[in-house]
Structures are given as C-alpha cells and as structure tokens.
Design a protein around this motif. Structure first.
Motif, PDB file in Angstrom:
ATOM      1  N   LEU A  67      12.003  51.462  84.808  1.00 46.87           N
ATOM      2  CA  LEU A  67      10.805  52.251  85.125  1.00 46.87           C
ATOM      3  C   LEU A  67      10.100  52.756  83.868  1.00 46.87           C
ATOM      4  O   LEU A  67       9.005  53.274  83.948  1.00 46.87           O
ATOM      5  N   TYR A 109      13.081  58.093  79.904  1.00 39.81           N
ATOM      6  CA  TYR A 109      12.063  58.195  80.957  1.00 39.81           C
ATOM      7  C   TYR A 109      11.628  59.640  81.190  1.00 39.81           C
ATOM      8  O   TYR A 109      12.436  60.490  81.564  1.00 39.81           O
ATOM      9  N   ASN A 128       2.350  52.266  84.194  1.00 36.63           N
ATOM     10  CA  ASN A 128       2.981  50.984  84.520  1.00 36.63           C
ATOM     11  C   ASN A 128       3.188  50.675  85.996  1.00 36.63           C
ATOM     12  O   ASN A 128       3.876  49.707  86.321  1.00 36.63           O
ATOM     13  N   THR A 129       2.639  51.454  86.926  1.00 34.63           N
ATOM     14  CA  THR A 129       3.122  51.340  88.310  1.00 34.63           C
ATOM     15  C   THR A 129       2.159  50.681  89.288  1.00 34.63           C
ATOM     16  O   THR A 129       2.575  49.899  90.132  1.00 34.63           O
ATOM     17  N   LYS A 142       0.294  55.696  86.729  1.00 33.39           N
ATOM     18  CA  LYS A 142       1.720  56.090  86.691  1.00 33.39           C
ATOM     19  C   LYS A 142       1.768  57.550  87.095  1.00 33.39           C
ATOM     20  O   LYS A 142       0.966  58.346  86.594  1.00 33.39           O
ATOM     21  N   GLU A 143       2.706  57.904  87.951  1.00 32.54           N
ATOM     22  CA  GLU A 143       2.698  59.249  88.521  1.00 32.54           C
ATOM     23  C   GLU A 143       2.962  60.356  87.519  1.00 32.54           C
ATOM     24  O   GLU A 143       2.746  61.518  87.821  1.00 32.54           O
ATOM     25  N   HIS A 226       6.879  60.192  95.159  1.00 29.79           N
ATOM     26  CA  HIS A 226       6.353  58.898  94.715  1.00 29.79           C
ATOM     27  C   HIS A 226       5.241  58.389  95.619  1.00 29.79           C
ATOM     28  O   HIS A 226       4.335  57.701  95.159  1.00 29.79           O
ATOM     29  N   HIS A 291       8.771  53.951 100.163  1.00 33.73           N
ATOM     30  CA  HIS A 291       7.324  53.707 100.218  1.00 33.73           C
ATOM     31  C   HIS A 291       6.866  53.758 101.671  1.00 33.73           C
ATOM     32  O   HIS A 291       7.641  53.473 102.575  1.00 33.73           O
ATOM     33  N   TRP A 317      18.168  57.243  94.810  1.00 38.65           N
ATOM     34  CA  TRP A 317      17.945  55.978  94.105  1.00 38.65           C
ATOM     35  C   TRP A 317      18.982  55.925  92.985  1.00 38.65           C
ATOM     36  O   TRP A 317      18.676  56.121  91.827  1.00 38.65           O
ATOM     37  N   PHE A 482       5.207  45.890  90.213  1.00 36.01           N
ATOM     38  CA  PHE A 482       5.295  46.865  91.302  1.00 36.01           C
ATOM     39  C   PHE A 482       4.159  46.643  92.294  1.00 36.01           C
ATOM     40  O   PHE A 482       4.307  45.869  93.215  1.00 36.01           O
TER      41      PHE A 482
HETATM   42  C1  V55 Z   1       8.776  54.422  91.171  1.00 39.24           C
HETATM   43  C2  V55 Z   1       8.247  53.633  90.177  1.00 39.24           C
HETATM   44  C3  V55 Z   1       7.988  54.197  88.944  1.00 39.24           C
HETATM   45  C4  V55 Z   1       8.251  55.512  88.722  1.00 39.24           C
HETATM   46  C5  V55 Z   1       8.766  56.301  89.724  1.00 39.24           C
HETATM   47  O1  V55 Z   1       8.906  52.717  92.817  1.00 39.24           O
HETATM   48  C6  V55 Z   1       9.041  55.749  90.953  1.00 39.24           C
HETATM   49  C7  V55 Z   1       9.096  53.878  92.494  1.00 39.24           C
HETATM   50  C8  V55 Z   1       7.265  52.154  87.994  1.00 39.24           C
HETATM   51  O2  V55 Z   1       7.498  53.519  87.862  1.00 39.24           O
HETATM   52  O3  V55 Z   1       8.035  56.024  87.489  1.00 39.24           O
END
Ligand code: V55
Ligand code: FE
Length: 494
Positions: A67, A109, A128-129, A142-143, A226, A291, A317, A482
């Motif tokens: 991630l 991270y 990156n998401t 990216k969150e 998320h 999701h 997770w 993703f």
């Molecule tokens: C997710 C993906 C992320 C993240 C936190 O799919 C959660 C869940 C690609 O980054 O930073």
C-alpha cells in the motif's frame, strides 16, 4: 537512524511485495497501437484509467507494505477499435524529493515518525489508490492526502489540489461517489488533520466543481475509513476497529492495528438534513467493510429501509496490519453482504444477510444505477471449480475469475481468466446511455503471470463465461493496481 535499506544496498527487498509478479515496474511511457485479439467494440471511444502502487525506490524498511508504493497511473485509450497505453507516475512531493535524492527518504506507511530527518514536515502522500473524473478534471487519489490533478490526455501531473480552497481537510477519500441523477460527487476526508483524529468531513461537490455542502462529525475512534455508501437520500459510514493509536505511531509501530475489543459502528444520516440527523448503530459481530457496491432505499409497509450492499470480512486486514490482542489471528476472506436498516423504527438493530456466497472483493455495479436499487453485481473472485488458486501475492491469493451476480434471476456467471492469469478490479461501461441495466461491457486488467505481462480484456457483461470480446495485449507488465474508471472521448474532448 540506520535503516534496513542502508544494510541492503540499493536493492529492493527479497519479499513478496517486491518480487515475482509484484516486483516494481517503474517504467513510464507509451505504447502506440497495441495488439488486439478479437474486436474492440466501436462504441468504446474514450479512456480507461486506473491507479497502482509501484515503488519507485527501494523502501527504507524491508518490511514495507504494498500500500506504500508510489502512485503510477495507467491509461488505455480506445478509439475506433484500436488501443494505446500510457503509464506515468504521479509526481507527488514525495516522489520528487526521493528522485532528487535517488533513494527513499520517507519510511513506513503513513508514519512520519519513521521518515528521514531531511523530509521532516513534508507530505508523504503517494496518490496511489484511485482516479476520479469529475467537473471535467482527472485526479489521482489516496485517502491519506489531497488529490493530485493529472492531464487526462498525457497523465502529466498538474499539481496537488484543494479545489481552489474548498477542501478543508488535509485528506480526501479514494472512494468518492457519483450521483448519476444530479451529477454531484459526494466525498469525505477522515483523519482530517493528517493525524489520528476522529473528525470526518463530508462534502457535496456540484457537477461544476463547487462545494455546495461541507459538514463534519466525529467517529467513536480513529479508524481506517476506506470506503462509504450513498443512496438517493442517505449517507452511511461503517466505522471498523482498524484503529490508529497515535502513541503507537509515534513509537514507529504500524499506522493501523486491529482492536477486536472495539465495536463496528455505523453512522447513517440524511443527505438533505445533514449530520444533525445522524444515527449510530452497533454491529452485533466483528466486521470490517472492505469495499461497497451500493446503497439503496426501499419502502416496506410504510417504513423506509436502507440497504447497504458491500463486501465484509470478520477479521481485520491482518496480512497488512497486526491484531494487537491476538498476533496469531488469521485474516478471514470477505463475502458480499446486505445490511438492512429500518430507519423508521428507532431501534439500534439491523439485518445482515449474505448477498454473494463467494469469497470476493472489488465490487462494481453499473454506475448509472448507483444510489438506487441495482440488481447486477460484478466482483473479483477465485472460483476453484473453474481453476486452481494462484500462489499468494502481497494482497493474498490473486483472483482467478470475475463474478457476475444477477439478483433478478438469482444466478451467477463467471469469467475464468485462464492458467496463471489474474483479473483485477473490473469496470462496467454501458452499451449506450439508455441501455438497460447490465447491458454493456466489463473491462478489466488481467495479469498473465507466466508471461510477466498484462492484458486489458473487454467482456460482454451479460456473458462473462463466454470470455472476452477483445483482449488487448500489452508487450510488458504494468503493476497490479486498485481502482479505475472509464471516461468517454466526448467528456475528454479527445
Ligand atoms: C486500501 C488501499 C490503500 C490504502 C488504504 O484497499 C486502504 C484498501 C492503496 O492504498 O492506503
Ligand atoms: Fe479501495
């Protein structure tokens, strides 16, 4: 501080995140006119974009997680039966600083306490998401940070954005929702100060990019938010015990941990009335939403029932973040569930039932049916009746299939991608603006693991088991990713 990268030299670690089919790709460029098996439907004129995490530098710490890779966006332009590929890094502050130094400067991270001193106070956002297309602009999301705007034709990075000062939060979700009726985007930020705070800001962004509503509420604890759910009239957040404890972060521990002593709590409020109408529900079992498919309302005997359709797992997770009470706990796979809330009875109770009795993830619906009842569900899965499981990747077992659940007939259909092949998140594109629900195509990147290559396949969404109508062959691998989206050439003025 001596890091594992000092000891290693200038090499990627020999771990599952950095080797084999998951190894960083790092190649930016264009391939004009890709090979195609079959026929790309002529109606498909536009571009498929999707984001991925592709470490540009060997990480500071050997145990880095996938991630934490740098945002690399892939674009496949489809035009008149032909396809072109573009791959480009998002030029984040982090990537620019690290390129200049020719090495990783940021550490674990989201944990700034593990960064090297020369980047103290600098933004670690990897962008990156996901990709977002709204008000005529393309963003990489990216969150943990703010959006980066990209040129939709070249993928050149235009810069970090706060929507002209309208975004208060230092963060913005990677899962905004698009209202197909109003053209609005409903989005949020959590950990809004960039630390483990409980504040969640919720935004309504009009089709022209103006923020017409900004509101905030507090979650019971700081957790990874998320994804979320939006129906025509309601917004729902599922707060799961994937917790951030700032004291642990300061000690250099992972940003998230699973704390099974906390409860999963659900916030539901009216889009019209806003957060003053918030109601909290407690989930009777340990649950983490991975999701969401969709949320929708139904009127049953005079009551309003809100349905949340999503993938849910009974564990944290754990392949990425530890369980602080049980280090030996095993990650459990997600299944599709429908959580139904009677909003009229005033009770802290809701019904949970299995919607999709297959292990799956990466849920998708026909986007025209978002926020109302959708009956066609698509997802990644591994159906062992069709083909063997693949060796573990950094996220766990790769998908071998795409699934389609037709709720009107209660039937499943599967696309099996073939030996050593792994489909990723699909995206649904309708055949035409007024085609019936589910009449269209699923497009999906497929890893050809034995060949170290990637394809983009296009399937008739009603006939997944018949296999692709077109297979667009890349001469190389692009990193597994993703979330993606399709944008028509008309919207792009291409
Ligand atoms: C997710 C993906 C992320 C993240 C936190 O799919 C959660 C869940 C690609 O980054 O930073
Ligand atoms: Fe996601």
């Amino acid at each position: 501080m001596q890091t594992t990268s000092d000891l290693r030299g200038h090499l990627f670690p020999d771990t599952r995140v950095f080797t084999g089919y998951a190894a960083p790709v790092r190649i930016e460029g264009e391939v004009h006119d890709l090979e195609v098996v079959g026929t790309i439907p002529r109606e498909l004129d536009g571009a498929y974009y999707r984001n991925s995490a592709d470490h540009a530098h060997p990480p500071l710490f050997d145990n880095d997680i996938f991630l934490n890779g740098d945002g690399m966006v892939h674009m496949v332009r489809l035009e008149n039966g032909h396809a072109d590929l573009t791959t480009r890094y998002v030029q984040t502050t982090k990537l620019k600083l690290e390129r200049k130094a020719r090495r990783a400067l940021f550490g674990a991270y989201r944990n700034s306490f593990t960064d090297l001193p020369e980047v103290a106070g600098q933004d670690n956002n990897t962008a990156n998401t996901a990709v977002m297309w709204h008000h005529g602009k393309l963003y990489a999301l990216k969150e943990s940070g703010r959006p980066y705007e990209l040129d939709p034709l070249t993928l050149a990075t235009l810069g970090e954005r706060d929507f002209d000062g309208q975004l208060q939060s230092k963060t913005f979700t990677a899962h905004p929702k698009y209202d197909p009726e109003t053209g609005e985007c409903i989005a949020f930020g959590y950990n809004t100060q960039g630390v483990a705070d409980k504040r969640i800001e919720v935004y309504t962004i009009a089709a022209d990019g103006h923020f017409t509503r900004t509101e905030a509420f507090e979650a019971p604890y700081s957790s990874m938010v998320h994804d979320f759910l939006v129906s025509r009239n309601y917004i729902a957040f599922v707060i799961c015990p994937m917790v951030c404890d700032w004291e642990r972060v300061q000690r250099g521990e992972p940003y998230w941990h699973w704390d099974s002593t906390k409860k999963t709590q659900i916030a539901i409020f009216s889009r019209q009335e806003g957060v003053k109408s918030i109601r909290w529900y407690t989930c009777p079992v340990a649950a983490m939403q991975t999701h969401s498919f969709n949320a929708w309302e139904e009127s049953i005997e005079g009551s309003t029932v809100l349905h949340l359709d999503h993938f849910v797992t009974g564990s944290g997770w754990l392949s990425q973040f530890p369980d602080i009470h049980d280090p030996d706990a095993h990650e459990r796979p997600p299944f599709g569930e429908r959580w139904s809330f009677n909003l009229s009875d005033g009770q802290d109770w809701f019904e949970i039932r299995r919607l999709i009795n297959h292990v799956g993830e990466m849920p998708v619906i026909d986007p025209r049916y978002a926020m109302r009842r959708a009956t066609q569900f698509y997802f990644g899965t591994s159906n062992t009746a069709l083909g063997p499981m693949l060796p573990l990747g950094p996220k766990g077992p790769p998908f071998t299939c795409l699934g389609h659940y037709d709720e009107t007939r209660d039937t499943f259909d599967f696309y099996y991608a073939g030996p050593d092949s792994s489909p990723e998140e699909p995206y649904f594109v309708p055949r035409s603006a007024d085609a019936p629900e589910g009449d269209g195509w699923l497009m999906c990147m497929v890893g050809r693991r034995a060949e170290n290559r990637t394809d983009l396949v296009i399937l008739d969404a009603k006939k997944l088991s018949q296999g692709p109508v077109a297979t667009i062959k890349f001469p190389c691998r692009v990193h597994e990713g993703f979330h993606g989206t399709w944008v028509s050439a008309k919207a792009l003025s291409w």
